[in-house]
Design a protein around this motif. Structure first.
Motif, PDB file in Angstrom:
ATOM      1  N   LEU A   1     -19.635  26.807  32.973  1.00  0.00           N
ATOM      2  CA  LEU A   1     -21.083  27.098  33.421  1.00  0.00           C
ATOM      3  C   LEU A   1     -21.011  28.166  34.485  1.00  0.00           C
ATOM      4  CD1 LEU A   1     -22.731  23.632  33.238  1.00  0.00           C
ATOM      5  CD2 LEU A   1     -22.263  25.221  31.278  1.00  0.00           C
ATOM      6  N   HIS A   2     -20.379  28.337  35.369  1.00  0.00           N
ATOM      7  CA  HIS A   2     -20.262  29.321  36.466  1.00  0.00           C
ATOM      8  C   HIS A   2     -18.960  29.715  36.850  1.00  0.00           C
ATOM      9  CE1 HIS A   2     -19.568  26.819  40.091  1.00  0.00           C
ATOM     10  NE2 HIS A   2     -20.187  25.948  39.498  1.00  0.00           N
ATOM     11  N   GLN A   3     -18.992  30.899  37.600  1.00  0.00           N
ATOM     12  CA  GLN A   3     -17.750  31.180  38.205  1.00  0.00           C
ATOM     13  C   GLN A   3     -18.311  32.319  39.060  1.00  0.00           C
ATOM     14  OE1 GLN A   3     -13.564  31.663  36.845  1.00  0.00           O
ATOM     15  NE2 GLN A   3     -13.922  33.919  36.910  1.00  0.00           N
ATOM     16  N   ASP A   4     -18.278  32.105  40.561  1.00  0.00           N
ATOM     17  CA  ASP A   4     -18.765  33.154  41.409  1.00  0.00           C
ATOM     18  C   ASP A   4     -17.848  34.484  41.314  1.00  0.00           C
ATOM     19  OD1 ASP A   4     -20.368  31.469  41.992  1.00  0.00           O
ATOM     20  OD2 ASP A   4     -19.385  30.475  43.589  1.00  0.00           O
ATOM     21  N   ARG A   5     -16.557  34.504  41.434  1.00  0.00           N
ATOM     22  CA  ARG A   5     -15.532  35.604  41.613  1.00  0.00           C
ATOM     23  C   ARG A   5     -14.486  35.481  40.828  1.00  0.00           C
ATOM     24  NH1 ARG A   5     -13.676  36.647  47.365  1.00  0.00           N
ATOM     25  NH2 ARG A   5     -12.281  37.919  46.463  1.00  0.00           N
TER      26      ARG A   5
ATOM     27  N   THR B   1      -8.533  24.499  39.047  1.00  0.00           N
ATOM     28  CA  THR B   1      -9.065  24.576  37.817  1.00  0.00           C
ATOM     29  C   THR B   1      -8.601  23.720  36.897  1.00  0.00           C
ATOM     30  OG1 THR B   1      -9.246  27.208  38.254  1.00  0.00           O
ATOM     31  CG2 THR B   1      -8.987  26.309  35.652  1.00  0.00           C
ATOM     32  N   ALA B   2      -7.298  23.322  36.942  1.00  0.00           N
ATOM     33  CA  ALA B   2      -6.597  22.242  36.301  1.00  0.00           C
ATOM     34  C   ALA B   2      -7.407  20.834  36.499  1.00  0.00           C
ATOM     35  CB  ALA B   2      -5.074  22.116  36.270  1.00  0.00           C
ATOM     36  N   SER B   3      -7.656  20.733  37.802  1.00  0.00           N
ATOM     37  CA  SER B   3      -8.212  19.338  37.796  1.00  0.00           C
ATOM     38  C   SER B   3      -9.806  19.277  37.469  1.00  0.00           C
ATOM     39  CB  SER B   3      -8.179  19.140  39.545  1.00  0.00           C
ATOM     40  OG  SER B   3      -6.852  18.366  39.799  1.00  0.00           O
ATOM     41  N   ALA B   4     -10.326  20.222  37.828  1.00  0.00           N
ATOM     42  CA  ALA B   4     -11.898  20.401  37.334  1.00  0.00           C
ATOM     43  C   ALA B   4     -11.816  20.239  35.764  1.00  0.00           C
ATOM     44  CB  ALA B   4     -12.420  21.883  37.914  1.00  0.00           C
ATOM     45  N   CYS B   5     -11.062  21.107  34.980  1.00  0.00           N
ATOM     46  CA  CYS B   5     -11.106  20.720  33.630  1.00  0.00           C
ATOM     47  C   CYS B   5     -10.680  19.350  33.020  1.00  0.00           C
ATOM     48  CB  CYS B   5      -9.917  21.781  33.001  1.00  0.00           C
ATOM     49  SG  CYS B   5     -10.702  23.472  33.064  1.00  0.00           S
TER      50      CYS B   5
ATOM     51  N   ASN C   1     -15.071  27.705  43.524  1.00  0.00           N
ATOM     52  CA  ASN C   1     -15.449  28.503  42.547  1.00  0.00           C
ATOM     53  C   ASN C   1     -15.485  27.453  41.245  1.00  0.00           C
ATOM     54  OD1 ASN C   1     -15.797  30.784  43.519  1.00  0.00           O
ATOM     55  ND2 ASN C   1     -14.040  31.805  42.813  1.00  0.00           N
ATOM     56  N   VAL C   2     -14.630  26.602  41.284  1.00  0.00           N
ATOM     57  CA  VAL C   2     -14.473  25.450  40.020  1.00  0.00           C
ATOM     58  C   VAL C   2     -15.204  24.155  40.063  1.00  0.00           C
ATOM     59  CG1 VAL C   2     -12.702  26.813  39.152  1.00  0.00           C
ATOM     60  CG2 VAL C   2     -12.295  24.647  40.598  1.00  0.00           C
ATOM     61  N   ARG C   3     -15.699  24.035  41.396  1.00  0.00           N
ATOM     62  CA  ARG C   3     -16.318  22.608  41.520  1.00  0.00           C
ATOM     63  C   ARG C   3     -17.428  22.558  40.768  1.00  0.00           C
ATOM     64  NH1 ARG C   3     -16.521  23.007  46.845  1.00  0.00           N
ATOM     65  NH2 ARG C   3     -14.607  21.884  47.049  1.00  0.00           N
ATOM     66  N   ASN C   4     -17.566  21.730  39.756  1.00  0.00           N
ATOM     67  CA  ASN C   4     -18.493  21.308  38.902  1.00  0.00           C
ATOM     68  C   ASN C   4     -18.875  22.581  37.746  1.00  0.00           C
ATOM     69  OD1 ASN C   4     -19.363  18.780  40.085  1.00  0.00           O
ATOM     70  ND2 ASN C   4     -20.471  19.866  41.536  1.00  0.00           N
ATOM     71  N   ALA C   5     -17.918  23.352  37.773  1.00  0.00           N
ATOM     72  CA  ALA C   5     -17.848  24.662  36.831  1.00  0.00           C
ATOM     73  C   ALA C   5     -17.591  24.071  35.442  1.00  0.00           C
ATOM     74  CB  ALA C   5     -16.997  25.454  37.299  1.00  0.00           C
TER      75      ALA C   5
END
Length: 248
Positions: free
Chosen positions: A167-171, A212-216, A184-188
């Motif tokens: 849903l989002h990525q700041d940079r 990233t892997a944890s958020a996914c 960046n990936v918190r709740n992304a």
């Protein structure tokens, strides 16, 4: 776009060294610094080899690094084939940032051939880490999906690129410090339209901090996955406050 077009018009060159012929040549494969046990049984971080000779396979699988003991990741286990350096790094960067899609098939075949049995056993689904829609339109492809599809074919399970939404990525993550990457990936990532179950293999090109892997993995488990294991081509070990080099 031009790099992708050239891949179709001119003979293939190795993404690692530039030699004509294979998209990732045998010489570059031999030069990959493969990550061997002992590694953390949870995140795959290489561990000190001292004292490993007296350990059996079950003991090695149970080893965990200090970071995972302190804060376990959302995924159940992770494995990276090699160190993010040399020809492997150049090939990945050429694929991602220069559109050299011909390299993807060779790297996907390498990932399939070298993936350890303990990480691929009992899987029901393969899911690539998704790109944000804006990044996908800019790049024209998702390199993680290109890597994931040959793995899924070899395992005889479906590859579901829409099982996750970003849903989002700041940079760009490759230009971020470890702290920024986590933010960046918190709740992304959110579950897609696919209902999952069983053991899911999450595929990406590079593992650095594991954010990233944890958020996914959290999103995949929200979608019904019982277990999430992570497979990446390369691993970049970062110090806090340093950014992952983009490569050349």
């Amino acid at each position: 776009m031009w790099a992708g077009l050239l891949d179709l018009l001119v003979p293939s060159r190795c993404g690692g060294c530039g030699a004509p012929g294979a998209a990732f040549c045998d010489a570059c494969v031999r030069q990959v610094e493969f990550i061997l046990p002992p590694v953390c049984g949870r995140c795959g971080t290489p561990l000190a080899a001292a004292g490993r000779d007296g350990l059996v396979a079950a003991d090695l699988a149970a080893l965990q690094c200090a970071a995972c003991r302190r804060t376990p990741p959302a995924f159940d286990s992770a494995c990276s084939l090699g160190v993010y350096a040399g020809g492997l790094r150049r090939a990945i960067c050429g694929l991602k940032f220069r559109g050299r899609r011909a390299t993807a098939a060779a790297l996907g075949d390498l990932l399939t051939a070298m993936a350890p049995a303990w990480i691929t056993r009992g899987l029901t689904t393969v899911v690539p880490v998704p790109l944000h829609p804006t990044r996908l339109r800019t790049r024209g492809f998702n390199q993680s999906e290109l890597l994931a599809r040959p793995v899924a074919r070899a395992l005889g399970v479906p590859c579901l690129p829409r099982a996750l939404r970003r849903l989002h990525q700041d940079r760009p993550q490759a230009e971020s410090t470890a702290t920024v990457r986590a933010g960046n990936v918190r709740n992304a990532f959110h579950p897609g339209a696919v209902r999952l179950g069983g053991a899911v293999l999450l595929v990406d090109d590079v593992y650095s901090t594991g954010a990233t892997a944890s958020a996914c993995a959290r999103a995949l488990k929200d979608a019904g996955a019982e277990r999430v294991v992570v497979l990446t081509l390369a691993r970049a070990l970062l110090r806090s406050g340093t950014a992952m080099p983009r490569g050349a």
